[in-house]
Scaffold this active site. Structure first.
Site, mmCIF file in Angstrom:
data_model
loop_
_atom_site.group_PDB
_atom_site.id
_atom_site.type_symbol
_atom_site.label_atom_id
_atom_site.label_comp_id
_atom_site.label_asym_id
_atom_site.label_seq_id
_atom_site.Cartn_x
_atom_site.Cartn_y
_atom_site.Cartn_z
ATOM 1 N N GLU A 1 29.487 -9.624 -9.883
ATOM 2 C CA GLU A 1 30.764 -10.340 -9.918
ATOM 3 C C GLU A 1 31.741 -9.912 -8.821
ATOM 4 O OE1 GLU A 1 32.031 -9.972 -14.019
ATOM 5 O OE2 GLU A 1 30.183 -10.875 -14.747
ATOM 6 N N ASN B 153 25.001 -10.701 -8.028
ATOM 7 C CA ASN B 153 24.987 -11.497 -9.252
ATOM 8 C C ASN B 153 26.417 -11.937 -9.570
ATOM 9 O OD1 ASN B 153 23.405 -12.279 -11.656
ATOM 10 N ND2 ASN B 153 24.641 -10.771 -12.782
ATOM 11 N N HIS C 226 26.685 -18.719 -17.457
ATOM 12 C CA HIS C 226 27.367 -18.764 -18.765
ATOM 13 C C HIS C 226 28.054 -20.128 -18.840
ATOM 14 C CE1 HIS C 226 26.557 -14.662 -19.910
ATOM 15 N NE2 HIS C 226 26.967 -14.242 -18.725
ATOM 16 N N GLU D 241 21.807 -14.906 -16.789
ATOM 17 C CA GLU D 241 22.524 -14.663 -18.052
ATOM 18 C C GLU D 241 22.783 -15.968 -18.801
ATOM 19 O OE1 GLU D 241 25.989 -12.157 -17.493
ATOM 20 O OE2 GLU D 241 24.984 -10.933 -15.977
ATOM 21 N N ASP E 183 23.538 -18.888 -21.106
ATOM 22 C CA ASP E 183 23.866 -19.339 -22.464
ATOM 23 C C ASP E 183 24.800 -20.541 -22.337
ATOM 24 O OD1 ASP E 183 26.258 -17.963 -21.867
ATOM 25 O OD2 ASP E 183 25.907 -16.370 -23.330
#
Ligand code: 9MR
Length: 512
Positions: free
Chosen positions: A167, A208, A244, A273, A275
């Site tokens: 990030e 990432n 996300h 990641e 979702d």
């Protein structure tokens, strides 16, 4: 730059048989071994591996003692990422004092289950111990290099890829403030990558971030950064797109084109990641949108050769980070809180080339209810009462349905008599037998398996109770107190330890 590692192929997972019995009302069954095998259903990872990708899940140490959870984690997924246990606050809480115990639990789990591990994460502004922020700027680079070096060296050979920097960007594409950026400017990224490469030359090194899945200011910034790093010869193998997603914010803008432009630089791309959260309560429209987003992510990764795999940010709503971070939102994962696959799971399966698993609320949406008709746990009979309810919107053909009640045999004869004493659907339509568990588990070395000769269960309908009974042929005693499926309730209630299969696929309950 090293070539991408592919996770291994070819594990299979035993699944229960569809029994078409010709059993009489009361029948002694002599055990001759394990249950018959049905057509085996590929796992998500096997389906992905057949396409040259992996399918993984995040996990976390407190979840692993949950045996039902870890059974799925260990069988369905070919790759795992520690959600927290390799972060700086865990691994170097005090300067110079390294603690890899929790991360080692994750790499051990992966080794036991033939999984690869993505290391997460070496340098991040969050979950940083206070001492890092308190360092004078002049000492941050040495501290960062030491941290990266120690951790990457510790996991050398065990971690296939590292999120070296996590990030680094703000939403508008400017660099995010952190002790590292303050001390070194954006050079901290190259420094961290070089240190990681020196410590583990075989690990794939990634940057990432979230909200870089689609074209936009933030992904443009990542693109510019990685291009510069590659031009400078900095060791970098890939970009991780966290993904996300949220149904209320739409699907990322041109995800495939965005992924492809990174791939065209010679980088791998990973969805790290995934979702898809929603405002609760879930409804049919949001659930359909969620399935579509999961499906589109899979299709995008399949369409981009350098997309090496997908990791979901844990696979079950039971352990999702979403509800505590976004109050009122949730239901973001592939499995529900009872570890049952949701429609999104079917969407992923079919997108990966597998058969629909019936998790779409269509055919096969059944639940089991149970009551104990037997207050004596140490006598020579087990008397479960079971009924099935169709919770879906389509009729279910009962001849496709099997139900398992797990128990332990204790000592005595290895053959059993099984009985249906009464049911409103008629015991003559109910089949029953005892079989040995393929892999004996605590409380579950045998199971009573119930099937049906025919009939159909309409949406909302119940079979009504099926009064079952079994004994060993030598009438020796059981001790039911530790039996997996045993309960003490005397009126019917939903029972997750009674497992229901349609066409051999689990649709309700948690296996031992
Ligand atoms: O899943 C992680 C959760 O358990 C932690 O409380 C949280 C703290 O920030 O971090 C979560 O994982 C994050 C990941 O490390 C980086 N991307 C966002 C993830 C969700 O917050």
């Amino acid at each position: 730059m090293s070539s991408p590692k592919r996770s291994r192929h070819g594990r299979t997972r035993g699944l229960p048989a569809l029994l078409i019995g010709a059993l009489t009302l009361a029948l002694a069954v002599t055990l001759t071994g394990g249950p018959a095998t049905a057509a085996q259903q590929d796992t998500l990872h096997e389906l992905a591996a057949a396409q040259g990708k992996y399918f993984g899940s995040a996990t976390d140490n407190p979840e692993l003692p949950d045996a039902a959870y870890s059974a799925i984690l260990g069988s369905e997924f070919g790759q795992i990422t520690p959600g927290n246990s390799m972060k700086w606050d865990t691994t170097e809480p005090v300067q110079g004092q390294f603690d890899f115990a929790k991360g080692d639990v994750i790499t051990d789990f992966a080794a036991q289950h033939g999984q690869t591990v993505r290391g997460h994460t070496l340098v991040w502004h969050s979950q940083l111990p206070g001492w890092v922020g308190a360092l004078p700027s002049a000492r941050v680079e040495a501290a960062m290099t030491r941290h990266v070096t120690e951790e990457a060296a510790h996991y050398r050979g065990e971690v296939t890829a590292w999120d070296v920097v996590n990030e680094p960007f703000n939403e508008d594409g400017t660099f995010r403030s952190s002790p590292f950026y303050t001390a070194m400017g954006s050079d901290y990224i190259a420094t961290a990558l070089r240190a990681a490469h020196a410590a583990d030359p075989d690990a794939e090194l990634y940057l990432n971030d979230y909200n870089i899945e689609g074209l936009g200011a933030k992904s443009d910034a990542m693109y510019t950064l990685v291009k510069e790093l590659l031009d400078e010869g900095v060791p970098l193998d890939g970009v991780g797109m966290q993904a996300h997603l949220a149904v209320q914010y739409g699907f990322p803008n041109q995800m495939r084109a965005n992924m492809q432009r990174f791939a065209d630089l010679g980088l791998d791309v990973a969805v790290t990641e995934l979702d898809v959260r929603m405002e609760l309560p879930a409804d049919a429209a949001k659930t359909a949108t969620q399935s579509s987003y999961y499906r589109q992510v899979v299709e995008t990764c399949l369409a981009v050769e350098r997309c090496i795999g997908i990791t979901v940010w844990d696979y079950t709503d039971k352990y999702s980070w979403v509800p505590s971070t976004f109050p009122g939102q949730g239901s973001a994962n592939l499995y529900d809180e009872n570890l049952l696959p949701k429609p999104a799971h079917s969407a992923v399966r079919t997108a990966l080339g597998g058969e629909d698993d019936g998790g779409d609320g269509g055919p096969g949406a059944l639940k089991a209810q149970y009551r104990s008709s037997d207050s004596a746990t140490r006598d020579n009979q087990i008397k479960p009462g079971v009924q099935l309810v169709n919770t879906g919107s389509t009729a279910v053909s009962l001849s496709d349905v099997t139900v398992r009640y797990w128990f332990t045999s204790e000592n005595g004869a290895s053959s059993y008599s099984t009985w249906c004493d009464w049911s409103p659907i008629g015991c003559s339509t109910v089949t029953h037998r005892v079989a040995t568990a393929g892999i004996p588990k605590a409380g579950a070395d045998h199971y009573l398996e119930v099937g049906f000769r025919g009939g159909s269960l309409a949406p909302g309908a119940s079979t009504g109770e099926i009064q079952l009974r079994l004994n060993k042929t030598d009438w020796s005693n059981f001790d039911e107190s530790d039996d997996y499926s045993h309960g003490s309730g005397t009126s019917y209630a939903d029972a997750l330890k009674i497992v229901v299969y349609v066409g051999g696929e689990r649709v309700w309950g948690i296996e031992p």
